[in-house]
Design a protein around this motif. Structure first.
Motif, PDB file in Angstrom:
ATOM      1  N   VAL A   5      16.514 -29.446 -36.062  1.00 46.02           N
ATOM      2  CA  VAL A   5      16.715 -30.176 -37.308  1.00 46.02           C
ATOM      3  C   VAL A   5      16.914 -31.635 -36.934  1.00 46.02           C
ATOM      4  O   VAL A   5      17.715 -31.957 -36.062  1.00 46.02           O
ATOM      5  N   TYR A   6      16.164 -32.499 -37.592  1.00 43.65           N
ATOM      6  CA  TYR A   6      16.265 -33.932 -37.356  1.00 43.65           C
ATOM      7  C   TYR A   6      16.799 -34.618 -38.601  1.00 43.65           C
ATOM      8  O   TYR A   6      16.415 -34.267 -39.723  1.00 43.65           O
ATOM      9  N   ALA A  62      18.593 -41.660 -46.046  1.00 45.59           N
ATOM     10  CA  ALA A  62      18.699 -40.554 -45.086  1.00 45.59           C
ATOM     11  C   ALA A  62      17.706 -39.463 -45.457  1.00 45.59           C
ATOM     12  O   ALA A  62      17.460 -39.205 -46.636  1.00 45.59           O
ATOM     13  N   VAL A  63      17.145 -38.837 -44.439  1.00 50.04           N
ATOM     14  CA  VAL A  63      16.191 -37.751 -44.642  1.00 50.04           C
ATOM     15  C   VAL A  63      16.438 -36.685 -43.575  1.00 50.04           C
ATOM     16  O   VAL A  63      16.837 -37.000 -42.450  1.00 50.04           O
ATOM     17  N   VAL A  64      16.214 -35.434 -43.943  1.00 51.42           N
ATOM     18  CA  VAL A  64      16.347 -34.303 -43.022  1.00 51.42           C
ATOM     19  C   VAL A  64      14.990 -33.624 -42.926  1.00 51.42           C
ATOM     20  O   VAL A  64      14.330 -33.399 -43.944  1.00 51.42           O
ATOM     21  N   SER A  65      14.569 -33.297 -41.695  1.00 50.10           N
ATOM     22  CA  SER A  65      13.258 -32.693 -41.505  1.00 50.10           C
ATOM     23  C   SER A  65      13.261 -31.802 -40.270  1.00 50.10           C
ATOM     24  O   SER A  65      14.146 -31.894 -39.425  1.00 50.10           O
ATOM     25  N   ALA A  66      12.218 -30.991 -40.171  1.00 51.60           N
ATOM     26  CA  ALA A  66      12.060 -30.130 -39.002  1.00 51.60           C
ATOM     27  C   ALA A  66      11.385 -30.856 -37.852  1.00 51.60           C
ATOM     28  O   ALA A  66      11.398 -30.372 -36.722  1.00 51.60           O
ATOM     29  N   THR A  67      10.787 -32.030 -38.130  1.00 46.67           N
ATOM     30  CA  THR A  67      10.117 -32.783 -37.069  1.00 46.67           C
ATOM     31  C   THR A  67      10.585 -34.236 -37.067  1.00 46.67           C
ATOM     32  O   THR A  67      10.840 -34.826 -38.116  1.00 46.67           O
ATOM     33  N   ALA A  68      10.641 -34.802 -35.883  1.00 45.48           N
ATOM     34  CA  ALA A  68      11.011 -36.209 -35.748  1.00 45.48           C
ATOM     35  C   ALA A  68       9.936 -37.102 -36.356  1.00 45.48           C
ATOM     36  O   ALA A  68      10.235 -38.121 -36.968  1.00 45.48           O
ATOM     37  N   ALA A  69       8.673 -36.707 -36.213  1.00 45.10           N
ATOM     38  CA  ALA A  69       7.569 -37.510 -36.743  1.00 45.10           C
ATOM     39  C   ALA A  69       7.651 -37.631 -38.259  1.00 45.10           C
ATOM     40  O   ALA A  69       7.401 -38.709 -38.814  1.00 45.10           O
ATOM     41  N   ASN A  99      19.341 -35.422 -33.713  1.00 46.91           N
ATOM     42  CA  ASN A  99      18.966 -33.998 -33.710  1.00 46.91           C
ATOM     43  C   ASN A  99      20.132 -33.171 -33.202  1.00 46.91           C
ATOM     44  O   ASN A  99      21.224 -33.681 -32.987  1.00 46.91           O
ATOM     45  N   ASP A 100      19.892 -31.892 -33.016  1.00 44.30           N
ATOM     46  CA  ASP A 100      20.964 -30.969 -32.614  1.00 44.30           C
ATOM     47  C   ASP A 100      21.587 -31.323 -31.263  1.00 44.30           C
ATOM     48  O   ASP A 100      22.715 -30.967 -30.981  1.00 44.30           O
ATOM     49  N   ASP A 101      20.832 -32.006 -30.412  1.00 45.53           N
ATOM     50  CA  ASP A 101      21.317 -32.345 -29.079  1.00 45.53           C
ATOM     51  C   ASP A 101      22.284 -33.529 -29.078  1.00 45.53           C
ATOM     52  O   ASP A 101      22.949 -33.778 -28.084  1.00 45.53           O
TER      53      ASP A 101
END
Length: 102
Positions: A5-6, A62-69, A99-101
């Protein structure tokens, strides 16, 4: 299942035109924020700084997405949309990606 999750964050520092009161400032910012939300309903957008200054404002997106791109693409589009407004001058834009890291 989504592996990552980004979260993308964009901070826009704006110089407003001929604004002489906080009431006028809000009347300039309100349509800008509404336009960003209308074009990108999945983003969160709000005034985040410079609340007591008449001619300066900070807008956060702010935005949440499954990809960084995808995060970067949406934030770039939001930045271009705001920068294209004739009544303001975009002084700076700062993008951050988490991201999660992190």
């Amino acid at each position: 299942m989504i592996d990552q999750v980004y979260v993308g964050a964009l901070t826009l520092d704006l110089l407003l035109g001929d604004v002489r009161s906080l009431k006028q400032k809000r009347s300039v910012l309100r349509p800008i924020i509404a336009e960003v939300h209308k074009h990108f309903p999945a983003v969160a957008v709000a005034e985040t700084g410079g609340n007591d200054l008449h001619r300066r404002a900070e807008i956060g997106v702010a935005v949440v997405s499954a990809t960084a791109a995808n995060c970067t693409q949406v934030l770039d589009q939001c930045e271009r949309l705001v920068a294209g407004r004739p009544e303001i001058e975009l002084l700076s834009a700062r993008q951050r990606l988490f991201n999660d890291d992190d």
